[in-house]
Design a protein around this motif. Structure first.
Motif, PDB file in Angstrom:
ATOM      1  N   THR A   1       0.540  -1.368   0.115  1.00 30.42           N
ATOM      2  CA  THR A   1      -0.055  -0.012   0.072  1.00 30.42           C
ATOM      3  C   THR A   1       0.831   1.347  -0.070  1.00 30.42           C
ATOM      4  O   THR A   1       2.173   1.073   0.411  1.00 30.42           O
ATOM      5  N   HIS A   2       0.192   2.280  -0.440  1.00 31.87           N
ATOM      6  CA  HIS A   2       0.919   3.766  -0.568  1.00 31.87           C
ATOM      7  C   HIS A   2       0.237   4.487   0.493  1.00 31.87           C
ATOM      8  O   HIS A   2       0.846   5.159   1.488  1.00 31.87           O
ATOM      9  N   ASP A   3      -1.225   4.450   0.552  1.00 33.47           N
ATOM     10  CA  ASP A   3      -1.759   4.766   1.680  1.00 33.47           C
ATOM     11  C   ASP A   3      -3.287   4.109   2.214  1.00 33.47           C
ATOM     12  O   ASP A   3      -3.458   3.514   1.443  1.00 33.47           O
ATOM     13  N   VAL A   4      -3.459   4.260   3.471  1.00 38.61           N
ATOM     14  CA  VAL A   4      -4.823   3.854   3.733  1.00 38.61           C
ATOM     15  C   VAL A   4      -5.625   4.569   4.423  1.00 38.61           C
ATOM     16  O   VAL A   4      -5.229   5.609   5.480  1.00 38.61           O
ATOM     17  N   GLY A   5      -6.924   4.397   4.299  1.00 40.95           N
ATOM     18  CA  GLY A   5      -7.981   5.292   4.989  1.00 40.95           C
ATOM     19  C   GLY A   5      -9.231   4.651   5.172  1.00 40.95           C
ATOM     20  O   GLY A   5      -9.432   3.481   4.867  1.00 40.95           O
ATOM     21  N   GLY A   6     -10.133   5.192   5.783  1.00 42.08           N
ATOM     22  CA  GLY A   6     -11.327   4.938   6.123  1.00 42.08           C
ATOM     23  C   GLY A   6     -12.311   4.806   4.777  1.00 42.08           C
ATOM     24  O   GLY A   6     -13.371   4.000   5.061  1.00 42.08           O
ATOM     25  N   GLY A   7     -11.959   5.428   3.811  1.00 42.15           N
ATOM     26  CA  GLY A   7     -12.716   5.477   2.461  1.00 42.15           C
ATOM     27  C   GLY A   7     -12.244   4.586   1.577  1.00 42.15           C
ATOM     28  O   GLY A   7     -12.901   4.289   0.546  1.00 42.15           O
TER      29      GLY A   7
ATOM     30  N   ASP B   1     -18.417  -3.063   8.435  1.00 44.64           N
ATOM     31  CA  ASP B   1     -18.316  -1.898   9.314  1.00 44.64           C
ATOM     32  C   ASP B   1     -17.235  -2.074  10.488  1.00 44.64           C
ATOM     33  O   ASP B   1     -16.265  -1.317  10.872  1.00 44.64           O
ATOM     34  N   GLN B   2     -17.216  -3.398  11.173  1.00 49.33           N
ATOM     35  CA  GLN B   2     -16.285  -3.775  12.163  1.00 49.33           C
ATOM     36  C   GLN B   2     -14.800  -3.767  11.223  1.00 49.33           C
ATOM     37  O   GLN B   2     -13.828  -3.551  11.966  1.00 49.33           O
TER      38      GLN B   2
ATOM     39  N   ILE C   1      -9.501   2.451  10.553  1.00 42.85           N
ATOM     40  CA  ILE C   1      -9.656   3.579  11.141  1.00 42.85           C
ATOM     41  C   ILE C   1      -8.689   3.755  12.435  1.00 42.85           C
ATOM     42  O   ILE C   1      -8.093   4.646  12.671  1.00 42.85           O
ATOM     43  N   LYS C   2      -8.835   2.519  13.263  1.00 44.29           N
ATOM     44  CA  LYS C   2      -7.993   2.402  14.247  1.00 44.29           C
ATOM     45  C   LYS C   2      -6.637   2.501  14.015  1.00 44.29           C
ATOM     46  O   LYS C   2      -5.750   3.277  14.579  1.00 44.29           O
ATOM     47  N   TYR C   3      -6.230   1.742  13.025  1.00 40.94           N
ATOM     48  CA  TYR C   3      -4.725   1.679  12.660  1.00 40.94           C
ATOM     49  C   TYR C   3      -4.455   3.266  12.008  1.00 40.94           C
ATOM     50  O   TYR C   3      -3.335   3.686  12.595  1.00 40.94           O
ATOM     51  N   CYS C   4      -5.270   3.911  11.506  1.00 42.53           N
ATOM     52  CA  CYS C   4      -4.851   5.322  11.072  1.00 42.53           C
ATOM     53  C   CYS C   4      -4.950   6.292  12.222  1.00 42.53           C
ATOM     54  O   CYS C   4      -3.914   7.105  12.313  1.00 42.53           O
ATOM     55  N   PHE C   5      -5.485   6.012  13.171  1.00 41.32           N
ATOM     56  CA  PHE C   5      -5.529   6.812  14.396  1.00 41.32           C
ATOM     57  C   PHE C   5      -4.302   6.629  15.157  1.00 41.32           C
ATOM     58  O   PHE C   5      -3.520   7.666  15.504  1.00 41.32           O
TER      59      PHE C   5
END
Length: 219
Positions: A130-136, A198-199, A205-209
């Motif tokens: 991956t280059h970047d990861v996000g919730g969307g 959703d889970q 999202i947890k990883y991103c935070f």
């Protein structure tokens, strides 16, 4: 402190220029659920046009509390509700994630994680980074040997490591929204989630935070 029903929300949509943190759109909380807020379709503060939002799209939001204090949080679109007027469901943030400090980053972080990719149609497979990861959505780099086209559906999973040493495999269905040729000869493949539980989204999202917190501690 959560915003309340009828509170006005000022919204920036991921994908706009992060250097100019302009909260271009305005909405209002119409209803509250246990895990979500239902908001009116956002409207541009300059043109008055309505902004169409998509499932999983990432938003940076602030609302005003007593004394004119701006309260910021990041969230994402979780669904829609058809009523007299269409409403947008956004994920209710954790109370301790609401901050009086403006967030400079959406829930998308630079991350070199292992991603397994399978073509939905011909079921050929490969592994990339991956280059970047996000919730969307997520993006990854690949050599030109893999035949990929914009609009194509892919079945993927990402190996996600957390600070406590645990790892999770996060599966999802995605669509290629853009392919960008890079200077090093590789291609950057940008995906949006089509189907993701959703889970599983919450794991990303947890990883991103965690990554955002790590970046702040280093800066």
């Amino acid at each position: 402190m959560f915003p309340k029903i009828n509170d006005v929300l000022y919204i920036q949509v991921a994908g706009t220029d992060h250097k100019d943190e302009i909260f271009e759109f305005k909405s209002r909380i119409a209803e509250e659920e246990s895990q979500n807020f239902l908001i009116e379709i956002p409207m541009s503060q300059t043109s008055g046009h309505l902004k169409k939002l998509f499932l999983g799209e990432e938003l940076s939001i602030f609302f005003m509390s007593e004394g004119g204090i701006k309260n910021y949080f990041n969230t994402h679109v979780t669904g829609f509700k058809e009523d007299i007027l269409r409403m947008v469901r956004i994920h209710k943030p954790a109370p301790d994630s609401i901050s009086k400090i403006q967030r400079r980053n959406f829930l998308r972080v630079k991350a070199n994680l292992e991603i397994a990719v399978k073509h939905v149609e011909n079921e050929s497979r490969f592994v990339a980074e991956t280059h970047d990861v996000g919730g969307g959505g997520v993006s990854f780099q690949t050599q030109g040997t893999h035949h990929l086209e914009e609009g194509e559906s892919l079945s993927c999973w990402i190996l996600v490591p957390y600070k406590n040493g645990t790892q999770e495999h996060v599966p999802f269905q995605s669509e290629i929204v853009r392919i960008q040729q890079m200077e090093n000869g590789r291609r950057l493949i940008m995906l949006k989630y089509e189907k993701i539980a959703d889970q599983e989204r919450q794991k990303l999202i947890k990883y991103c935070f965690e990554r955002q917190l790590e970046f702040r501690e280093k800066s």
